[in-house]
Write an enzyme that holds these catalytic residues in place. Structure first.
Site, PDB file in Angstrom:
ATOM      1  N   ARG A  80      15.256 -40.547  -4.100  1.00  0.00           N
ATOM      2  CA  ARG A  80      13.930 -41.123  -4.261  1.00  0.00           C
ATOM      3  C   ARG A  80      13.365 -41.400  -2.874  1.00  0.00           C
ATOM      4  O   ARG A  80      14.081 -41.876  -1.986  1.00  0.00           O
ATOM      5  CB  ARG A  80      13.983 -42.430  -5.053  1.00  0.00           C
ATOM      6  CG  ARG A  80      14.128 -42.260  -6.567  1.00  0.00           C
ATOM      7  CD  ARG A  80      12.882 -41.676  -7.217  1.00  0.00           C
ATOM      8  NE  ARG A  80      13.005 -41.551  -8.663  1.00  0.00           N
ATOM      9  CZ  ARG A  80      13.488 -40.479  -9.301  1.00  0.00           C
ATOM     10  NH1 ARG A  80      13.893 -39.424  -8.614  1.00  0.00           N
ATOM     11  NH2 ARG A  80      13.537 -40.443 -10.611  1.00  0.00           N
TER      12      ARG A  80
ATOM     13  N   GLU B  34       4.839 -40.690  -3.205  1.00  0.00           N
ATOM     14  CA  GLU B  34       4.587 -39.430  -3.889  1.00  0.00           C
ATOM     15  C   GLU B  34       3.314 -39.489  -4.713  1.00  0.00           C
ATOM     16  O   GLU B  34       3.105 -40.509  -5.373  1.00  0.00           O
ATOM     17  CB  GLU B  34       5.785 -39.160  -4.830  1.00  0.00           C
ATOM     18  CG  GLU B  34       6.498 -37.896  -4.504  1.00  0.00           C
ATOM     19  CD  GLU B  34       7.798 -37.742  -5.263  1.00  0.00           C
ATOM     20  OE1 GLU B  34       8.848 -38.098  -4.701  1.00  0.00           O
ATOM     21  OE2 GLU B  34       7.738 -37.281  -6.397  1.00  0.00           O
TER      22      GLU B  34
ATOM     23  N   HIS C  61       9.349 -32.336  -4.914  1.00  0.00           N
ATOM     24  CA  HIS C  61      10.165 -32.937  -5.988  1.00  0.00           C
ATOM     25  C   HIS C  61      10.596 -31.901  -7.035  1.00  0.00           C
ATOM     26  O   HIS C  61      10.199 -31.966  -8.199  1.00  0.00           O
ATOM     27  CB  HIS C  61       9.412 -34.109  -6.656  1.00  0.00           C
ATOM     28  CG  HIS C  61      10.332 -35.112  -7.298  1.00  0.00           C
ATOM     29  ND1 HIS C  61      10.044 -36.437  -7.427  1.00  0.00           N
ATOM     30  CD2 HIS C  61      11.556 -34.954  -7.863  1.00  0.00           C
ATOM     31  CE1 HIS C  61      11.036 -37.068  -8.033  1.00  0.00           C
ATOM     32  NE2 HIS C  61      11.979 -36.175  -8.317  1.00  0.00           N
TER      33      HIS C  61
HETATM   34  C1  GLV Z   1      14.204 -36.699 -11.109  1.00  0.00           C
HETATM   35  O1  GLV Z   1      13.821 -37.039 -10.044  1.00  0.00           O
HETATM   36  C2  GLV Z   1      15.011 -37.501 -11.971  1.00  0.00           C
HETATM   37  O2  GLV Z   1      15.288 -38.670 -11.657  1.00  0.00           O
HETATM   38  O3  GLV Z   1      15.398 -37.002 -13.028  1.00  0.00           O
END
Ligand code: GLV
Length: 319
Positions: A238, A267, A285
């Site tokens: 993250r 983001e 991402h």
């Molecule tokens: C993607 O970032 C997830 O947490 O599944």
């Protein structure tokens, strides 16, 4: 029959599964559902199937009403969900662990390779139309063989990344809240160290811990300064685990050699200081972004939802 609100587009197979037992109201817009629309739609819902782009907080839970039984996130990370607020209201929260482990580890390895072998730079150079030819010292990167990978957060994705890196000849060290299965540690030849040691000895640091107050800016100016100047940082976990402004400045000043990022602090914005740098690979991402993985995630979220609506324990509860 219960009412299930799905907050964004998910693979059709999951919607079909939910529709066999319940009334499904799925947002179909090309853009994300706006907050107001979301609050309006969840009113009276028994289940909310949420995407990581939607904030599931007390306001939303109250807008849904006391009949709400489950929030099923289509993601393994659930920092978008206020879990204590769910628990207080008797709402079960669920996520999708396991099914995205391999896909996310693939992207971590992809970023490790792209950053250390300067693939993004090479791609940009060719596309720019600039003259180039093979040269002994042209775009030299750094080898992985014999180097040390430091994994921060040795859960499933961390372990899967370590397994891949071992196949590339890397030594593995890791920092983790809990000890891992000794069999897995032995198979990977992985040694548990604290974060300070990991930062000091790793040639590549790859982040795989969950995001929360305890990991906010876990990697900031001080930690970047503690890394080798020849080292790389990779983040597929993250964004806010890394202080992005500090990273941009460390990369610009050559305090570390490079970075590969799949996730960003704010983001979808990316710190402007990163955009002009050659020594950072930026991807939007994509960790779980394969057809197979996204389908499996949505199916697991549907299974979680159906279980809670039938008063059964879901396969992947959070609270
Ligand atoms: C993607 O970032 C997830 O947490 O599944």
């Amino acid at each position: 029959m219960s009412r299930v609100v799905v907050t964004g587009r998910v693979p059709e197979a999951a919607l079909e599964k939910l529709r066999t037992e319940h009334e499904v109201d799925a947002w179909k817009g090309p853009e994300s559902i706006g907050r107001e629309e979301l609050l309006r739609r969840v009113a009276g819902a028994d289940a909310v199937v949420s995407l990581l782009t939607e904030r599931i907080d007390a306001e939303l839970l109250d807008a849904a009403g006391p009949q709400l039984k489950v929030v099923a996130n289509v993601a393994v990370g659930y920092d978008n969900i206020d879990v204590p607020a769910c628990t207080e209201r008797g709402v079960v929260a669920t996520n999708t662990p396991g099914v995205l482990t391999e896909a996310t580890a693939d992207i971590a390895l992809g970023l490790i390779l792209s950053a250390t072998r300067r693939l993004g730079e090479g791609e940009r150079l060719i596309r720019s139309g600039q003259d180039w030819k093979w040269g002994m010292f042209f775009l030299l990167g750094s080898s992985l063989q014999g180097k040390t990978l430091g994994i921060v957060g040795m859960g499933g994705i961390g372990q899967a990344t370590a397994r891949r890196a071992k196949a590339f000849g890397m030594e593995i060290v890791y920092q983790s809240r809990s000890e891992i299965d000794p069999g897995v540690a032995a198979e990977l030849g992985a040694r548990r160290v604290d974060l300070d040691e990991l930062l000091a000895i790793s040639d590549v640091v790859s982040l795989h811990c969950p995001y929360g107050p305890a990991t906010h800016h876990l990697v900031g100016a001080e930690q970047l300064a503690a890394m080798k100047s020849s080292a790389y940082l990779v983040n597929t976990a993250r964004g806010p685990i890394v202080d992005e402004a500090a990273l941009a400045s460390a990369l610009r000043q050559g305090k570390i050699a490079g970075a590969g990022l799949d996730v960003f602090e704010n983001e979808p914005s990316v710190h402007p200081g990163l955009l002009g740098l050659e020594n950072v690979v930026l991807v939007p991402h994509l960790g779980s972004a394969t057809v197979e993985t996204r389908t499996a995630m949505a199916m697991l979220a549907a299974d979680n939802t159906l279980a809670v609506l039938s008063d059964e324990r879901p396969p992947a509860p959070i609270n």
